[in-house]
Design a protein around this motif. Structure first.
Motif, PDB file in Angstrom:
ATOM      1  N   LEU A 133       3.159   5.551   5.211  1.00  0.00           N
ATOM      2  CA  LEU A 133       2.449   5.750   3.938  1.00  0.00           C
ATOM      3  C   LEU A 133       1.469   4.614   3.670  1.00  0.00           C
ATOM      4  N   GLY A 134       0.348   4.928   3.053  1.00  0.00           N
ATOM      5  CA  GLY A 134      -0.590   3.900   2.616  1.00  0.00           C
ATOM      6  C   GLY A 134      -1.279   3.140   3.730  1.00  0.00           C
ATOM      7  N   GLN A 135      -1.467   3.777   4.849  1.00  0.00           N
ATOM      8  CA  GLN A 135      -2.132   3.114   5.979  1.00  0.00           C
ATOM      9  C   GLN A 135      -3.607   2.910   5.701  1.00  0.00           C
ATOM     10  N   GLN A 169      -5.549   6.642   7.666  1.00  0.00           N
ATOM     11  CA  GLN A 169      -4.459   7.617   7.810  1.00  0.00           C
ATOM     12  C   GLN A 169      -4.521   8.260   9.188  1.00  0.00           C
ATOM     13  N   PRO A 212       0.822  -1.218   0.000  1.00  0.00           N
ATOM     14  CA  PRO A 212       0.000   0.000   0.000  1.00  0.00           C
ATOM     15  C   PRO A 212       0.857   1.271   0.000  1.00  0.00           C
ATOM     16  N   ALA A 213       2.042   1.219   0.627  1.00  0.00           N
ATOM     17  CA  ALA A 213       2.926   2.390   0.653  1.00  0.00           C
ATOM     18  C   ALA A 213       3.435   2.728  -0.738  1.00  0.00           C
ATOM     19  N   VAL A 233       2.145   1.765  -3.588  1.00  0.00           N
ATOM     20  CA  VAL A 233       0.993   2.126  -4.414  1.00  0.00           C
ATOM     21  C   VAL A 233       0.629   3.600  -4.190  1.00  0.00           C
ATOM     22  N   ALA A 234       0.648   4.043  -2.924  1.00  0.00           N
ATOM     23  CA  ALA A 234       0.342   5.442  -2.597  1.00  0.00           C
ATOM     24  C   ALA A 234       1.370   6.385  -3.203  1.00  0.00           C
TER      25      ALA A 234
END
Length: 165
Positions: free
Chosen positions: A113-115, A118, A13-14, A16-17
């Motif tokens: 990042l990408g949590q 957020q 996800p990090a 990807v963000a």
């Protein structure tokens, strides 16, 4: 730093963000040793980077609200300074299970990042001393290197002196 390609299949996800935001970053992968006493110091050594440039992501509870603290692996988090940075009174380390559930990452691999949700974030002001810093890319053995200003912008972080040597 090389910019990651637009298509990021199988990323964390990090990453990807970062890709979605068009942010320049470099991905560093290394073989993680589960017996390592410090994941952050292990990352610094494996990448050949000064521990002052490798930052760990910690989740704390500030007056009942989970808050992310990003501090150099060479130091420790000053909980009083963290509480003060977000206008709180009291801070304590968060329950690991709550941190994992809320961020969507496992301990030792939590990225700012990408949590999943957020959380408010505080980045230690020492990050501004470096052109780039490294933070977890969302799993053990994977770090992302980026400009501290980009990290602060993407996480809407407050910069404050929350680390201590």
């Amino acid at each position: 730093m090389a910019k990651k390609q637009k298509k990021n299949t199988g990323g964390t996800p990090a990453t990807v963000a970062l890709t979605a935001a068009g942010t320049a970053y470099t991905l560093h992968s290394y073989d993680h040793d589960p017996a390592a006493p410090s994941y952050g110091e292990e990352a610094a050594e494996a990448m050949g980077v000064s521990p002052a440039r490798v930052f760990k992501t910690l989740v704390a509870d500030v007056d009942g609200e989970l808050t992310v603290a990003v501090v150099p692996v060479a130091g420790q988090l000053d909980l009083k300074a963290l509480a003060s940075a977000v206008g709180g009174k009291r801070a304590a380390m968060a329950d690991p299970a709550a941190a994992e559930r809320t961020t969507g990452y496992v301990r030792g691999g939590i990225s700012p990042l990408g949590q999943r949700k957020q959380l408010r974030t505080v980045l230690d002001s020492s990050a501004e001393e470096h052109l780039t810093i490294c933070v977890s890319a969302g799993r053990r053995g994977l770090e992302v290197e980026l400009a501290p200003q980009d990290l602060a912008a993407l996480t809407r972080a407050v910069l404050a002196p929350i680390g201590r040597g």
